[in-house]
Design a protein around this motif. Structure first.
Motif, PDB file in Angstrom:
ATOM      1  N   VAL A 294      58.243  19.280  45.214  1.00 52.40           N
ATOM      2  CA  VAL A 294      59.703  18.891  45.142  1.00 52.40           C
ATOM      3  C   VAL A 294      60.584  19.838  43.920  1.00 52.40           C
ATOM      4  O   VAL A 294      61.370  20.485  43.876  1.00 52.40           O
ATOM      5  N   ILE A 295      59.516  19.593  42.830  1.00 50.66           N
ATOM      6  CA  ILE A 295      59.838  20.144  41.438  1.00 50.66           C
ATOM      7  C   ILE A 295      59.709  21.666  41.675  1.00 50.66           C
ATOM      8  O   ILE A 295      60.711  22.470  41.489  1.00 50.66           O
ATOM      9  N   ALA A 296      58.661  22.127  42.322  1.00 48.45           N
ATOM     10  CA  ALA A 296      58.808  23.398  42.521  1.00 48.45           C
ATOM     11  C   ALA A 296      59.744  24.003  43.214  1.00 48.45           C
ATOM     12  O   ALA A 296      60.238  25.105  42.918  1.00 48.45           O
ATOM     13  N   GLU A 297      60.297  23.384  44.382  1.00 49.54           N
ATOM     14  CA  GLU A 297      61.329  23.972  45.102  1.00 49.54           C
ATOM     15  C   GLU A 297      62.554  24.356  44.356  1.00 49.54           C
ATOM     16  O   GLU A 297      63.407  25.025  44.139  1.00 49.54           O
ATOM     17  N   MET A 298      62.717  23.007  43.617  1.00 48.16           N
ATOM     18  CA  MET A 298      63.929  23.145  42.717  1.00 48.16           C
ATOM     19  C   MET A 298      63.889  24.272  41.469  1.00 48.16           C
ATOM     20  O   MET A 298      64.815  24.795  41.242  1.00 48.16           O
ATOM     21  N   ALA A 299      62.668  24.212  40.889  1.00 48.77           N
ATOM     22  CA  ALA A 299      62.501  25.260  40.227  1.00 48.77           C
ATOM     23  C   ALA A 299      62.777  26.579  40.565  1.00 48.77           C
ATOM     24  O   ALA A 299      63.532  27.584  39.801  1.00 48.77           O
ATOM     25  N   THR A 300      62.245  26.910  41.672  1.00 42.80           N
ATOM     26  CA  THR A 300      62.339  28.047  42.278  1.00 42.80           C
ATOM     27  C   THR A 300      63.929  28.504  42.635  1.00 42.80           C
ATOM     28  O   THR A 300      64.373  29.687  42.385  1.00 42.80           O
ATOM     29  N   ALA A 301      64.471  27.541  43.062  1.00 47.31           N
ATOM     30  CA  ALA A 301      66.059  27.808  43.229  1.00 47.31           C
ATOM     31  C   ALA A 301      66.748  28.193  42.115  1.00 47.31           C
ATOM     32  O   ALA A 301      67.565  29.025  41.973  1.00 47.31           O
ATOM     33  N   LEU A 302      66.334  27.477  41.007  1.00 50.93           N
ATOM     34  CA  LEU A 302      67.033  27.725  39.764  1.00 50.93           C
ATOM     35  C   LEU A 302      66.588  29.014  39.203  1.00 50.93           C
ATOM     36  O   LEU A 302      67.541  29.786  38.633  1.00 50.93           O
ATOM     37  N   ILE A 303      65.016  29.246  38.998  1.00 48.88           N
ATOM     38  CA  ILE A 303      64.885  30.406  38.286  1.00 48.88           C
ATOM     39  C   ILE A 303      65.427  31.620  39.003  1.00 48.88           C
ATOM     40  O   ILE A 303      65.651  32.461  38.541  1.00 48.88           O
ATOM     41  N   GLY A 304      65.597  31.416  40.328  1.00 48.42           N
ATOM     42  CA  GLY A 304      66.018  32.518  41.184  1.00 48.42           C
ATOM     43  C   GLY A 304      67.322  33.083  40.896  1.00 48.42           C
ATOM     44  O   GLY A 304      67.574  34.341  41.038  1.00 48.42           O
ATOM     45  N   PHE A 305      67.874  32.494  39.885  1.00 42.99           N
ATOM     46  CA  PHE A 305      69.481  33.125  39.376  1.00 42.99           C
ATOM     47  C   PHE A 305      69.134  33.761  38.140  1.00 42.99           C
ATOM     48  O   PHE A 305      70.013  34.592  37.629  1.00 42.99           O
TER      49      PHE A 305
END
Lengths: 634, 311, 219
Positions: A294-305
């Motif tokens: 879950v944290i990885a998914e959210m982190a990916t979404a965030l760093i993706g910006f």
């Protein structure tokens, strides 16, 4: 007036009477049932997959040999533009909206999405924008500047026709649908989870849809602004991208990729969520490292910006800026690594059952790792500058997108279609389809790495002989047709299963999430009682959930007092209010039709037509918000 | 694999093999772990699991396995690769700073113009001396193009309103193919050029020759050809230094006979191809700016004869 | 048993609905964070805020691209401030009656609701009128959207905001009609609350437009 309603009254209408919708064409237009809308999304998106796929096969045929003349350069440029636009905006995002639409309310134990009419509106706008974009073929003015549509090639000077207007307006149009859908998912997931489904009991697929929706809300406006500015420049003579009047072509690239890179994760994250949904079922093991994923998914979404500029390493940006982007581009690999090793840990801890959905997951894993590794190579700036805009890039992002989306998606289709239709798909045919797709995919796209390293630039309608490119191109074309065949086998399986598939029963795979508790297909109201959830894998741990009818004494809430669902609190899922849900209505389809007519009016400069469209849209909206039944949407 | 021949590309080639090696190793590990999982899938099932109970706890090794293989090891590898990247960026950017010569290359739809110190102008063919770093200034006349010679150097975009720079260096005399790498419209596929590397003295002679205006035509046919060139539509777009033709829309043709291709790499530069190109450029390169001509075959013949004298 | 609601009724207590769980009664009309509409409006506002951010980022991108002494470009004076500041005062003061209307209906005051909505509408309309009738013609004498990127940005940013005011006014009309029909009461007023949120957002975002378009060229 009585303020407390008696639900035990024997005259109370049944759930069927309150939630049932009539069948037939009119109902097909007016339905607000998330399952029927989800299915419409799914089928429509698959039609666009076929359209985009046919476009790519024509291109691969043209490239089978050097100096072929099957199609003209105009047509080739139109095809690769529409292939990209179709796959991104009309297939990948909507197909995930489709799965999400169907599954999210079932997985969280709700009776519908938070805004059922907005949901219907989202679908109709998606369909209308698809029709709008493809109507360009009827006018002969098809967008031809690539899905990235760089100015000034797409500006008024070098593209004076209306082809680029179809692109810019089409993307604004489809953004309405995508944004509406995203907001709907966010509210649904935050506010409609069954009692007891606290934030640490949300299924990972639902997390994926949530991450996707947040990314859409934050990223898509940038693309919309870019397209609006482009239309102002094209139709009204404004200056934003025109270097001669104080504009800058790179502004478009920044705006486009601020959206464009998160778009990759918009598509990948729910697909990775599908993988996380399938692996526990087919290993019989709870997901190892749920919280990590879950944290990885959210982190990916965030760093993706923070990585968009790595699409612009060759534009001559300052080295310092490039170094920072390279850094974040390297480190975005870590959350993906976390997920991959969490899946592997679960595979090792459990006992993989090699059913068709699981084969697609394993195939995904191999393909996605290759795509991820070549993605890391692009963070290595000098290597990026060498192979940027070559076939190596095409290889890379198809490994990520086809690998990361199409394989999980097809696995998900084999996994969840029985839930949706009540019938199993053929297992033998499924395996044939998987192996054909897996072989075809790798034969098609692996040689492209080689072509890119040998210097073949992308977006070229033909190439010269004698450069070492001919062999890999021929192999790639053969692979493309093989991949197409594999996909066709699954479509055939889908059709076949509708009539000949074995009955699925409630839970054919031994799944762990709530959708497997109810019947296949689920009733209009999803669950007879809104369940109280006590586990991350409720169907495994709570036998009283069977048939979607948890008895009230075990926590099930029948909500018999009307067309109702439950609003629960954000973090821990305690019931807060009862919400009146709207009934079927034609307002969304009418409003979407108004938009379609309006966009046609704008693209042709027929302002009267645009006015008619706007009036119809406004009429639809007024009808929508003029409440005849009390609902929470007003 | 890259068939690199220039300083820049050789460096990238080395870099690529390192990246490839790391990737292959990571892929092998993932594949191996998957195989382990598949191989263990038939191990005996405990009685409570066989009865439909799903194990409650995470395996004890789960968290540390994910932390180690999903975070720690990747972070070390990625940090190392990032350091290497910074090093490579530095290596690749520095030679351009102390170049002796600058060539200005302008991208056009769909051909290349190169201007040298001393007034020489060529199209779709860039000559450089071997063993020297040459700075290349990159401009565009219309849309975004990208300058790429895979065997010599990474690509750099040509963007309206900006001036970008790159550099070329090779120790090997030879002919290196380059191609536009940023989609630029209809004939993006045919925006090809060659970099010709010659020993420094050969290059100096060549450069001096290219700076000269075209010699006056000798012979009746060529003279007629010059007449046709300067009085017909040709002179509306092209320049031949030393004649009255001075337009700058199409390529400068002062020394066209010295070039190896026509139409930006579409055709070899032979008399037959030249005649075919002049008569109908749209056949070989549909969408190119040059229109078909209505010259008679005799006129075309004279024109080709004249152009072939322009060495 | 169907639940019917006569819109003229103003229940004094929160209507409660049984969920079917033994003895459990939950509010039938949520507003604020317990309602879906609140979160939907928050989502819409977020995505709108991102639209404005992208536009403002484009403005500063092109400004810094132009260089320090070329903004506004040669021949164009920095914008006059008197009128924009008056407009600002009018627009921001329009949030007060809307806020009062929102709170009036939570107490059940129909009169307060109608007056507040009307007051907000009139102030908002005055702002838009000043922009279209006074500010734009004055500016168009100096430069147009076609003059250069500066002109395009000026009119795009202010126009985009003006369009939001217009949409806000349209929603206001709709809400006012519903208010005069007596559709809202102390429990059922989600639409009023959502409209107020939207209106406050449009007012708040004007601060950014003001700083970007009118104040920043003077820095």
């Amino acid at each position: 007036m009585a303020t407390v309603h008696d639900a035990t009254s024997s005259s109370s209408p049944s759930l069927e009477e309150m939630w049932g919708e009539p069948q037939g064409l009119g109902s097909w237009l007016s339905t607000v049932d998330h399952k029927r809308i989800g299915m419409k999304y799914l089928v429509t998106a698959m039609v666009f997959l076929v359209a985009g796929g046919v476009e790519s096969l024509i291109m691969r045929a043209q490239l089978a040999q050097p100096n072929l003349h099957l199609i003209s350069p105009e047509v080739y440029n139109q095809l690769f533009t529409m292939h990209g636009v179709t796959m991104m905006f009309l297939f990948a995002t909507p197909v995930l909206s489709g799965f999400g639409n169907y599954l999210v309310p079932l997985m969280i134990g709700a009776r519908d999405m938070a805004f059922p009419r907005l949901n219907a509106f989202g679908y109709w706008v998606f369909l209308a924008s698809g029709i709008f974009l493809y109507s360009a073929f009827l006018t002969g003015h098809v967008p031809d500047a690539g899905w990235f549509n760089y100015v000034p090639l797409s500006g008024p000077r070098f593209a004076p026709g209306i082809n680029i207007d179809f692109y810019a307006l089409g993307l604004i149009f489809v953004a309405i649908s995508t944004t509406a859908g995203a907001i709907n998912f966010i509210v649904t997931i935050l506010k409609m989870r069954a009692p007891g489904m606290s934030i640490n009991r949300i299924p990972i697929f639902v997390w994926g849809e949530l991450a996707m929706s947040f990314s859409i809300v934050f990223a898509l406006p940038t693309l919309t602004v870019a397209c609006v500015l482009l239309e102002l420049e094209r139709k009204f003579g404004f200056h934003f991208f025109d270097a001669g009047h104080g504009g800058d072509p790179l502004l478009w690239q920044h705006l486009f990729w601020i959206f464009g890179h998160p778009e990759v994760y918009i598509i990948i994250l729910p697909a990775l969520g599908m993988v996380s949904a399938l692996i526990p079922t087919f290993t019989g093991r709870r997901m190892v490292g749920y919280i990590w994923i879950v944290i990885a998914e959210m982190a990916t979404a965030l760093i993706g910006f923070g990585v968009w500029t790595h699409h612009m390493f060759t534009t001559g940006l300052p080295q310092v800026a490039i170094s920072f982007v390279a850094l974040s581009s390297f480190f975005i690999a870590i959350p993906s690594g976390v997920q991959i090793f969490a899946w592997i840990a679960t595979l090792i801890a459990g006992r993989p059952r090699l059913k068709t959905p699981m084969l697609f997951v394993l195939g995904f894993l191999l393909v996605f790792v290759i795509g991820g590794l070549s993605g890391v190579m692009f963070a290595a700036v000098p290597f990026d500058q060498q192979v940027h805009d070559s076939y190596f890039v095409i290889a890379h992002f198809h490994y990520v997108m086809v690998g990361g989306l199409l394989f999980p998606l097809f696995g998900a289709l084999y996994y969840w279609l029985p839930k949706m239709t009540g019938r199993m798909m053929g297992e033998g045919l499924g395996k044939w389809s998987f192996w054909t797709m897996f072989a075809g995919f790798n034969v098609c796209f692996f040689p492209m790495h080689v072509m890119g390293i040998l210097g073949q630039p992308r977006r070229t309608y033909t190439y010269q002989a004698g450069l070492g490119w001919t062999g890999p191109n021929l192999i790639s074309t053969i692979g493309a047709f093989l991949l197409g065949l594999g996909i066709a086998l699954t479509f055939w399986n889908w059709v076949w299963s509708r009539w000949h598939g074995a009955p699925a029963g409630n839970d054919p795979w031994g799944g762990d999430t709530l959708e497997w508790a109810t019947t296949s297909p689920p009733p209009e109201y999803n669950f007879e009682t809104i369940p109280t959830v006590a586990s991350l894998e409720p169907t495994w741990d709570q036998p009283n959930l069977r048939d979607g009818a948890q008895p009230p004494e075990a926590g099930g809430r029948p909500l018999l007092g009307g067309h109702l669902t439950l609003s629960t609190s954000l973090l821990d899922g305690t019931p807060r209010a009862v919400v009146f849900m709207p009934h079927a209505t034609l307002a969304p389809v009418i409003a979407s039709l108004g938009l379609l007519v309006g966009f046609w009016g704008v693209v042709f400069g027929a302002w009267l037509l645009a006015g008619v469209g706007a009036t119809v849209f406004a009429g639809g909206m007024i009808d929508w918000f003029w409440p005849r039944h009390q609902t929470q949407e007003t | 694999m890259l068939r690199a021949d220039g300083l820049g590309a050789l460096d990238i080639e080395r870099f690529w093999w390192i990246l490839f090696g790391i990737s292959a190793a990571v892929f092998a590990i993932v594949l191996g772990l998957m195989m382990v999982a598949l191989a263990r899938r038939h191990r005996p099932v405990p009685a409570d699991e066989a009865a439909g109970k799903h194990p409650e706890d995470e395996p004890a090794w789960g968290g540390s396995f994910i932390l180690f293989s999903g975070v720690v090891v990747p972070a070390i590898i990625l940090a190392g690769t990032f350091g290497l990247t910074l090093h490579e960026m530095n290596v690749l950017s520095s030679p351009g700073h102390h170049a002796a010569m600058t060539i200005t290359v302008t991208g056009h739809d769909w051909w290349w113009e190169a201007r040298y110190p001393g007034g020489a102008i060529t199209a779709n063919e860039i000559h450089i001396p071997t063993g020297e770093v040459v700075r290349v200034r990159l401009l565009t006349a219309d849309v975004i193009h990208s300058f790429w010679v895979p065997q010599l150097q990474t690509k750099t975009d040509m963007i309206p309103g900006r001036t970008n720079e790159t550099w070329l260096e090779t120790g090997q005399p030879g002919r290196y193919r380059g191609q536009c790498a940023q989609f630029c419209g209809l004939q993006h596929a045919h925006m090809i050029f060659y970099v010709v590397a010659d020993p420094p003295d050969t290059f100096a002679t060549w450069l001096a020759g290219q700076a000269q205006p075209a010699p006056p035509p000798t012979g009746a046919l060529a003279t007629a050809g010059e007449q046709i060139f300067t009085t017909q539509t040709c002179a509306g777009c092209h320049a031949i230094r030393g004649t009255s033709a001075a337009a700058r829309i199409g390529p400068d043709l002062t020394h066209i006979a010295s070039r190896q291709t026509i139409g930006a790499g579409v055709l070899d530069n032979t008399a037959g191809n030249l005649a075919a190109w002049i008569t109908d450029p749209q056949h070989a390169k549909p969408g190119a700016d040059m229109p078909p001509t209505d010259l008679t075959p005799d006129q075309v013949q004279a024109l080709v004869a004249y152009l072939q004298t322009l060495n | 048993m169907a639940i019917t609601h006569a819109t003229s009724d103003v229940p004094e207590v929160d209507p409660l609905v049984p969920t079917g769980a033994p003895g459990e009664l939950l509010p039938g009309y949520a507003s604020g964070p317990d309602s879906f509409g609140f979160w939907g409006m928050l989502g819409l506002i977020t995505t709108e805020a991102l639209l404005f951010s992208s536009l403002i980022a484009s403005y500063f991108y092109l400004r810094f691209r132009a260089g320090p002494h070329h903004w506004p470009p040669a021949g164009i004076a920095p914008p006059e401030l008197t009128l924009p500041l008056i407009m600002t005062a009018i627009l921001w003061s329009s949030s007060i009656p809307v806020h009062l209307a929102d709170h009036a209906i939570r107490r059940g005051s129909q009169r307060g609701l109608r007056l507040g909505l009307l007051g907000g509408f009139l102030l908002g309309a005055t702002f838009l009128g000043l922009q279209l009738i006074v500010e734009y013609p004055k500016t168009l004498d100096l430069f147009t959207p076609r003059t250069n990127a500066y002109g395009s940005l000026f009119f795009t940013l202010t126009g985009f905001h003006g369009f939001h005011v217009l949409v806000g006014l349209a929603i206001s009309v709709f809400v006012q009609i519903r208010a005069w029909q007596g559709a809202f009461d102390r429990h059922r007023h989600l639409m009023v609350r959502n409209f107020a949120m939207y209106w406050h957002f449009v007012d708040a975002v004007w601060a950014l437009i003001l700083c970007t378009v009118y104040l920043s060229p003077r820095l």
